[in-house]
Design a protein around this motif. Structure first.
Motif, PDB file in Angstrom:
ATOM      1  N   MET A 177       0.037  -5.266  -4.255  1.00 47.06           N
ATOM      2  CA  MET A 177      -0.793  -4.438  -5.123  1.00 47.06           C
ATOM      3  C   MET A 177       0.067  -3.418  -5.835  1.00 47.06           C
ATOM      4  O   MET A 177       1.170  -3.098  -5.400  1.00 47.06           O
ATOM      5  CB  MET A 177      -1.893  -3.742  -4.330  1.00 47.06           C
ATOM      6  CG  MET A 177      -1.405  -2.808  -3.253  1.00 47.06           C
ATOM      7  SD  MET A 177      -2.775  -1.965  -2.403  1.00 47.06           S
ATOM      8  CE  MET A 177      -3.657  -3.343  -1.703  1.00 47.06           C
ATOM      9  N   ALA A 178      -0.463  -2.932  -6.961  1.00 48.88           N
ATOM     10  CA  ALA A 178       0.198  -1.880  -7.722  1.00 48.88           C
ATOM     11  C   ALA A 178      -0.809  -0.769  -7.956  1.00 48.88           C
ATOM     12  O   ALA A 178      -1.927  -1.014  -8.422  1.00 48.88           O
ATOM     13  CB  ALA A 178       0.714  -2.414  -9.059  1.00 48.88           C
ATOM     14  N   VAL A 179      -0.436   0.456  -7.596  1.00 42.69           N
ATOM     15  CA  VAL A 179      -1.270   1.630  -7.815  1.00 42.69           C
ATOM     16  C   VAL A 179      -0.621   2.401  -8.966  1.00 42.69           C
ATOM     17  O   VAL A 179       0.517   2.858  -8.854  1.00 42.69           O
ATOM     18  CB  VAL A 179      -1.359   2.509  -6.555  1.00 42.69           C
ATOM     19  CG1 VAL A 179      -2.367   3.628  -6.759  1.00 42.69           C
ATOM     20  CG2 VAL A 179      -1.728   1.660  -5.344  1.00 42.69           C
ATOM     21  N   VAL A 180      -1.369   2.512 -10.071  1.00 42.11           N
ATOM     22  CA  VAL A 180      -0.768   2.983 -11.320  1.00 42.11           C
ATOM     23  C   VAL A 180      -1.506   4.202 -11.860  1.00 42.11           C
ATOM     24  O   VAL A 180      -2.738   4.186 -11.981  1.00 42.11           O
ATOM     25  CB  VAL A 180      -0.793   1.867 -12.391  1.00 42.11           C
ATOM     26  CG1 VAL A 180       0.007   2.286 -13.618  1.00 42.11           C
ATOM     27  CG2 VAL A 180      -0.241   0.559 -11.821  1.00 42.11           C
ATOM     28  N   CYS A 181      -0.765   5.246 -12.187  1.00 44.76           N
ATOM     29  CA  CYS A 181      -1.352   6.403 -12.856  1.00 44.76           C
ATOM     30  C   CYS A 181      -1.968   5.924 -14.169  1.00 44.76           C
ATOM     31  O   CYS A 181      -1.333   5.204 -14.941  1.00 44.76           O
ATOM     32  CB  CYS A 181      -0.284   7.457 -13.141  1.00 44.76           C
ATOM     33  SG  CYS A 181       0.601   8.033 -11.678  1.00 44.76           S
ATOM     34  N   CYS A 182      -3.212   6.324 -14.434  1.00 39.00           N
ATOM     35  CA  CYS A 182      -3.931   5.748 -15.568  1.00 39.00           C
ATOM     36  C   CYS A 182      -4.611   6.808 -16.425  1.00 39.00           C
ATOM     37  O   CYS A 182      -5.418   7.591 -15.940  1.00 39.00           O
ATOM     38  CB  CYS A 182      -4.975   4.753 -15.062  1.00 39.00           C
ATOM     39  SG  CYS A 182      -5.888   3.920 -16.386  1.00 39.00           S
ATOM     40  N   GLY A 183      -4.266   6.806 -17.704  1.00 38.41           N
ATOM     41  CA  GLY A 183      -4.963   7.594 -18.713  1.00 38.41           C
ATOM     42  C   GLY A 183      -5.687   6.620 -19.631  1.00 38.41           C
ATOM     43  O   GLY A 183      -6.854   6.301 -19.452  1.00 38.41           O
TER      44      GLY A 183
END
Length: 322
Positions: A177-183
């Motif tokens: 999995m990838a946990v990505v900062c998201c705007g």
């Protein structure tokens, strides 16, 4: 170029080679113990201009035909995209105008200006940065460079995922999995394209969790009540059809982090990794530290997406107890 495929990321990687930094993957025994996972942090806070945004900006500008470069570029950003575009334009010898909110951090304003860009301010709660930027581009004969709603931008951001995949592969690993900062979802969409086998988690600020709500609803749901957040880099009112399409097709899900949780993550990054991470850049780490992402026994990639934080604010946060 209307969609994003892996070949687009490979082309972007070729364009930015020798220009962008190949950022490290970092890990912490303490973080692994907290989460029960093997977590690898992609330190884009160490990227040129202090965030992953340089990747997409340089890819977009360097892909422009030479006849389009004379009029320069116009972009709108609270700071990280601004700096990325300003630096890329400077490196390519192009004029740049950046539309920035009046409350953008001084550090980001100063560094954008230092790289030769002209800055036009607006009120983020009452003005439309998109309309202002579009008018400037038309008036000046410049090319408008969005911060995430552009295939070349997404492909450039996705090179961070390509690198991370290669770095994990060198260790005999693959991200579950990838946990990505998201705007706006540009980085998350790029990483989703780079890592087709990884489940994607979108880490957003509390109150600006529109991407997560959009994934759950199956349609774009903008921010309902814009307010204040420490995560200025993620203060986006809506993801775009481009990023929504990529992320929803991958079954992405969202989690939200409060300011207090983000500050705790910033303190952790400083104490355990010796890194300066800005609030928005710490959202993915915060999501992991709060246990919102079910990741036990998984190999996890998480982004530390930026490090451009006001020194006084950073000192206040890391010296606080909590």
């Amino acid at each position: 170029m209307s969609g994003i495929v892996r070949d687009d990321l490979m082309a972007a990687a070729a364009r930015i080679k020798g220009k962008a930094v190949r950022t490290p993957l970092l890990r912490s025994d303490l973080l692994d113990q907290m989460t029960g996972a093997r977590v690898f942090l992609k330190a884009e806070c160490l990227q040129l201009t202090g965030s992953f945004k340089f990747r997409g900006a340089y890819n977009r500008l360097s892909a422009m035909p030479h006849e389009e470069r004379t009029g320069g570029v116009v972009a709108f950003s609270s700071g990280n995209h601004a700096q990325g575009v300003a630096r890329a334009a400077q490196m390519l010898g192009m004029p740049a105008v950046i539309v920035m909110p009046a409350d953008a951090p001084d550090l980001k304003v100063e560094r954008t200006r230092r790289d030769g860009a002209e800055i036009v301010f607006y009120d983020r709660l009452s003005g439309s940065r998109e309309e202002i930027a579009a008018d400037l581009a038309t008036t000046r004969g410049a090319v408008l460079v969005p911060s995430f709603d552009d295939p070349y931008i997404v492909a450039g951001q996705g090179t961070a995922g390509l690198e991370a995949g290669e770095q994990l592969s060198e260790m005999g690993l693959e991200a579950d999995m990838a946990v990505v900062c998201c705007g706006g979802g540009g980085l998350a969409s790029g990483i989703a394209t780079a890592l087709p086998g990884a489940h994607i988690w979108l880490a957003e600020p509390a109150g600006y969790d529109d991407a997560g709500r959009s994934m759950e609803a199956g349609e774009i749901r903008p921010v309902e009540a814009p307010g204040r957040t420490l995560c200025d880099a993620l203060q986006t009112l809506s993801i775009s059809p481009l990023t929504f399409g990529i992320l929803s097709a991958r079954g992405a899900a969202g989690v939200a982090a409060t300011d207090d949780e983000v500050m705790r993550a910033m303190r952790f990054a400083f104490a355990e990794l010796k890194l300066v991470v800005e609030p928005g850049g710490a959202a993915a780490l915060a999501a992991l530290m709060t246990g919102q992402v079910p990741c036990e026994s998984k190999t996890v990639l998480a982004t530390l997406s930026g490090g451009n934080v006001d020194p006084a604010l950073f000192a206040q946060i890391v010296s606080a107890r909590g």
